[in-house]
Motif scaffolding. Sequence first.
Motif, PDB file in Angstrom:
ATOM      1  N   ILE A  31     -19.215  13.498   4.065  1.00  0.00           N
ATOM      2  CA  ILE A  31     -18.976  14.397   3.530  1.00  0.00           C
ATOM      3  C   ILE A  31     -17.941  14.231   2.760  1.00  0.00           C
ATOM      4  O   ILE A  31     -17.953  14.822   1.337  1.00  0.00           O
ATOM      5  CB  ILE A  31     -19.367  15.894   4.594  1.00  0.00           C
ATOM      6  N   GLU A  32     -16.841  13.170   3.238  1.00  0.00           N
ATOM      7  CA  GLU A  32     -16.047  13.186   1.890  1.00  0.00           C
ATOM      8  C   GLU A  32     -16.371  12.220   1.117  1.00  0.00           C
ATOM      9  O   GLU A  32     -15.666  12.299  -0.105  1.00  0.00           O
ATOM     10  CB  GLU A  32     -14.688  12.507   2.699  1.00  0.00           C
ATOM     11  N   GLN A  33     -17.233  11.113   1.432  1.00  0.00           N
ATOM     12  CA  GLN A  33     -17.663  10.361  -0.455  1.00  0.00           C
ATOM     13  C   GLN A  33     -19.096  11.667  -0.837  1.00  0.00           C
ATOM     14  O   GLN A  33     -18.474  11.556  -1.678  1.00  0.00           O
ATOM     15  CB  GLN A  33     -18.141   8.957   0.230  1.00  0.00           C
ATOM     16  N   PHE A  34     -19.438  12.355  -0.229  1.00  0.00           N
ATOM     17  CA  PHE A  34     -20.055  12.953  -1.061  1.00  0.00           C
ATOM     18  C   PHE A  34     -18.909  14.003  -2.082  1.00  0.00           C
ATOM     19  O   PHE A  34     -19.173  14.461  -3.492  1.00  0.00           O
ATOM     20  CB  PHE A  34     -20.940  14.745  -0.602  1.00  0.00           C
ATOM     21  N   ALA A  35     -18.126  14.678  -1.456  1.00  0.00           N
ATOM     22  CA  ALA A  35     -17.051  15.042  -2.784  1.00  0.00           C
ATOM     23  C   ALA A  35     -16.371  13.878  -3.513  1.00  0.00           C
ATOM     24  O   ALA A  35     -15.758  14.502  -4.471  1.00  0.00           O
ATOM     25  CB  ALA A  35     -15.878  15.475  -1.401  1.00  0.00           C
ATOM     26  N   ARG A  36     -16.553  12.781  -3.479  1.00  0.00           N
ATOM     27  CA  ARG A  36     -15.527  11.747  -4.192  1.00  0.00           C
ATOM     28  C   ARG A  36     -16.636  12.061  -5.209  1.00  0.00           C
ATOM     29  O   ARG A  36     -16.230  11.866  -6.554  1.00  0.00           O
ATOM     30  CB  ARG A  36     -15.595  10.719  -3.399  1.00  0.00           C
ATOM     31  N   LEU A  37     -17.873  11.558  -4.703  1.00  0.00           N
ATOM     32  CA  LEU A  37     -18.958  11.761  -6.051  1.00  0.00           C
ATOM     33  C   LEU A  37     -18.831  12.687  -7.364  1.00  0.00           C
ATOM     34  O   LEU A  37     -18.832  12.375  -7.819  1.00  0.00           O
ATOM     35  CB  LEU A  37     -20.498  11.181  -5.237  1.00  0.00           C
TER      36      LEU A  37
END
Length: 409
Positions: free
Chosen positions: A345-351
């Motif tokens: 989910i953190e990587q989704f936010a980064r994307l």
Amino acid sequence: MKKGRRQRPWRLFTGIITFIVLYMYANFQGGFVSWFLFYTFVAVLIYEVIMVSVLLRHVVVEREVADQQLFTGQGNRITLHIHTGVIPVLWLRVIDQLPHSLRQAKEYERLIFLGWRRNVTITYEVVKLPRGEHRWEEVRLESGDLLGFWSRTITCKSSSEVIVFPRVESIQFWSIQSSHPLGSQQTRRPLQEDMSNLRGIRDYVHGDRLSRIDWKAVARVGNLKTKEFSTLENQRYLFLLDCEMTNYRTEQGLELFEEGVTLIASLAQYLLKQRQPTGLILHGETSSLPQLGEGHFSSMLRALARVTPTATLPFSRALQQLTQVQRLGGLTIIVVTTQNHPEIIEQFARLRQLYGSVVWYHLVDSQQGHATMVHHTSLTTSSGIQYFPVQPGQVGRVLQGGAWNAVGS
């Protein structure tokens, strides 16, 4: 190419011993009966030698498939054309090896009596083909002499390939427009739809927002009608499918993977029809940047037909690599995965920070409760990620009426 199975040596040894015994018996005993037995055996022996020498030596097998391109769940008709050569074959057992990718019987077997025919055609049906690339390779043929003393089995090479595309659901309308299209916060992401440009109206579908209902049209025709707005042409979509092997080890996991493939194929067809450039990344296998055209959709379908959940590269690594490539303006990343841990989910936010929009289709099994999905919905909403849970057999319902129906389901 034909490969034959060697006969057991004891049969030849038995024939030689019988010949010697009958010859000695006829010489020492004499008389009509003893010589009749000897010459009868010689005639049978000559027949057996001829059959051993020529039977199935010149067989030709050709396989014909009715359709080389199908969609999941469709059946196919397989036809075998067999030419036995100059010497007639009285009986023939045909065993067609089915592809290992078919999750059903591993072979088709049939016993036929040819008599004096030298050509025979066999047809059989394969029903409910699963998605994938299926290759037929070999046909085994078995026959023998009239008296049943011996048999021969050969393997004939006859390659045929059938590609089965994923199921494609029909989508009437799909949108990931923000619930506040003119919202109070600034964004680097262009709007998905031009709310000032009405493209037309369509029949109301359960899940459409009430603000989209055209009440004037309702009063005129007596049925609920929904407004459709033009989509801006600068929006691009990139699908990212999780193919990590560890996520799909169970039977239900494989079912979820098929749901994900169907979802991507359906959305890709809809977006390309709407003239929206669409790309695909199957992590660990293949990738294509957003493009347009029927040829591009065909290549995407072929990639989705061949994809299997066998990637050893962690999906989180694929997301990390995506943050390091050159950014494309107006790109919406649509992620389809079963994973839901905080790192993902953190990587989704980064994307989302890099590209402007992330849509997460979460493949969830039937054991995950409603509370879990509500938790992810609230968590991703706070991060600006659009979250849609997808359960087994629910792809059609999720896509029917647009993405907003997924939220309400």
